[in-house]
Motif scaffolding. Structure first.
Motif, PDB file in Angstrom:
ATOM      1  N   GLU A 134       0.821  -1.205   0.000  1.00  0.00           N
ATOM      2  CA  GLU A 134       0.000   0.000   0.000  1.00  0.00           C
ATOM      3  C   GLU A 134       0.854   1.254   0.000  1.00  0.00           C
ATOM      4  O   GLU A 134       0.335   2.355  -0.172  1.00  0.00           O
ATOM      5  N   THR A 135       2.162   1.091   0.221  1.00  0.00           N
ATOM      6  CA  THR A 135       3.067   2.235   0.187  1.00  0.00           C
ATOM      7  C   THR A 135       4.228   1.925  -0.740  1.00  0.00           C
ATOM      8  O   THR A 135       4.453   0.781  -1.147  1.00  0.00           O
ATOM      9  N   MET A 136       4.978   2.955  -1.079  1.00  0.00           N
ATOM     10  CA  MET A 136       6.124   2.821  -1.975  1.00  0.00           C
ATOM     11  C   MET A 136       7.143   3.887  -1.611  1.00  0.00           C
ATOM     12  O   MET A 136       6.844   4.856  -0.915  1.00  0.00           O
ATOM     13  N   ARG A 137       8.351   3.704  -2.132  1.00  0.00           N
ATOM     14  CA  ARG A 137       9.368   4.744  -1.999  1.00  0.00           C
ATOM     15  C   ARG A 137       9.180   5.772  -3.107  1.00  0.00           C
ATOM     16  O   ARG A 137       8.810   5.436  -4.234  1.00  0.00           O
ATOM     17  N   THR A 138       9.436   7.014  -2.776  1.00  0.00           N
ATOM     18  CA  THR A 138       9.364   8.075  -3.780  1.00  0.00           C
ATOM     19  C   THR A 138      10.297   9.206  -3.384  1.00  0.00           C
ATOM     20  O   THR A 138      10.590   9.401  -2.203  1.00  0.00           O
ATOM     21  N   ILE A 139      10.777   9.935  -4.377  1.00  0.00           N
ATOM     22  CA  ILE A 139      11.592  11.128  -4.145  1.00  0.00           C
ATOM     23  C   ILE A 139      10.723  12.330  -4.478  1.00  0.00           C
ATOM     24  O   ILE A 139      10.246  12.460  -5.622  1.00  0.00           O
ATOM     25  N   ARG A 140      10.493  13.193  -3.512  1.00  0.00           N
ATOM     26  CA  ARG A 140       9.613  14.338  -3.742  1.00  0.00           C
ATOM     27  C   ARG A 140       9.956  15.476  -2.791  1.00  0.00           C
ATOM     28  O   ARG A 140      10.831  15.352  -1.933  1.00  0.00           O
ATOM     29  N   PHE A 141       9.244  16.593  -2.948  1.00  0.00           N
ATOM     30  CA  PHE A 141       9.495  17.771  -2.114  1.00  0.00           C
ATOM     31  C   PHE A 141       8.183  18.297  -1.547  1.00  0.00           C
ATOM     32  O   PHE A 141       7.129  18.203  -2.178  1.00  0.00           O
TER      33      PHE A 141
END
Length: 344
Positions: A9-16
């Motif tokens: 239900e979750t994932m890794r992500t690169i964000r701001f």
């Protein structure tokens, strides 16, 4: 970009979560697995191309609700489809553009929502596929706005950038004669493609006009503003490009120096009606065609290095330094390796 976990239900992500310098505001974090809205698909990301546009988003380009993600270029396997999508199915290989405007994450994630996509041929490597979307769309659209046609002479300034490198190939495929300004990194490769290459710097106006036998028919500028600081203040090389075009700024189009274009009367394409039969506001429709050409070895974008997902800060550092010398691509852990930009 981890082993398959479609049930997660979750994932890794690169964000701001705020705007500012990329190194200050970007973070690697867990986020909810996004769901594809109507006319969207979700893909398991196998490779994600990075672009200078990613860092511009961090600084506030096209500002909107936060958080937001980076990574506009995506290659991966379809994981879910939204309502109204009929041209792909779960398990299909695709490449395309992340829906960075409509989602709280983008392509630099384990899973991404795409709003434009095309089939990724079986013979096209994930890394090579992820190098294509944004540069193909930008270069093709720019040349369509210019109206580049068979038999014309086109100058591509900044042919060593990835958009410029794509534009050279597209123009040659159209049957145009291409003069390219570029540094030594890609000069030989551009010559092998069929372009006549000349360096930047002092005497460029005279060199290009001598090669062209006068003023070239059209000029496309893909060079970043800091490519040649010796050329002076805001406006950069555009005054020289207008001089090369015989003093006619309407024969010059830039995808990089919008402020300079306004000063000298050159074009940037936006807000114009399409100039040719294949012109359009955005040209994602040609992505499949160029993916096929890339799979056949007839088109390609140089990949400088690949990076494991966890090493994204190194990729950011290299990109911001201006020394990438090719496309930088995030790939699944265990696949990352340095690649020779002239051999991949």
């Amino acid at each position: 970009m981890t082993p398959d976990h479609t049930q997660a239900e979750t994932m890794r992500t690169i964000r701001f979560h705020e705007y500012g310098e990329p190194a200050d505001v970007l973070r690697l974090e867990q986020a909810a697995l996004p769901k594809p809205a109507a006319d969207r698909i979700r893909v398991r990301v196998h490779a994600c191309g990075l672009n200078p546009a990613d860092w511009a988003l961090c600084r506030g380009l096209f500002a909107r609700d936060l958080p937001r993600g980076i990574g506009l270029d995506v290659a991966g396997t379809v994981d879910a489809v939204g309502e109204g999508v009929t041209n792909v199915a779960v398990g299909d290989r695709v490449l395309g553009a992340a829906d960075y405007a409509g989602c709280a994450s983008a392509g630099a994630s384990d899973y991404a929502i795409l709003d434009h996509w095309a089939p990724a041929p079986a013979g096209l490597d994930w890394v090579d596929a992820a190098a294509l979307p944004l540069v193909v769309e930008t270069a093709y659209r720019s040349l369509a706005w210019l109206g580049v046609a068979e038999g014309q002479t086109l100058l591509v300034n900044g042919a060593g950038t990835m958009v410029g490198f794509a534009a050279v190939q597209i123009a040659l495929l159209r049957g145009a004669r291409v003069i390219a300004t570029a540094g030594q990194t890609f000069a030989e490769r551009l010559r092998e493609l069929g372009a006549v290459v000349t360096p930047y710097g002092e005497g460029m106006v005279e060199r290009v006009r001598e090669i062209a036998g006068g003023a070239p028919d059209l000029v496309f500028d893909a060079a970043p503003l800091n490519m040649n600081p010796s050329l002076g203040p805001v406006g950069g090389v555009l005054p020289d490009l207008v001089a090369i075009a015989g003093g006619d700024p309407r024969r010059v189009l830039t995808c990089a120096d919008f402020e300079g274009a306004a000063k000298v009367g050159a074009r940037n394409g936006f807000g114009e009606a399409p100039t040719g039969p294949d012109g359009a506001v955005m040209r994602w429709d040609v992505l499949g065609e160029f993916a096929k050409l890339a799979a056949e070895g007839r088109f390609g974008i140089p990949v400088a290095r690949t990076f494991a997902f966890e090493d994204w800060r190194k990729a950011l550092e290299i990109s911001l330094s201006g020394g990438a010398q090719g496309k930088l691509v995030l790939v699944p852990a265990g696949r990352a390796a340095d690649l020779q930009s002239n051999g991949h």
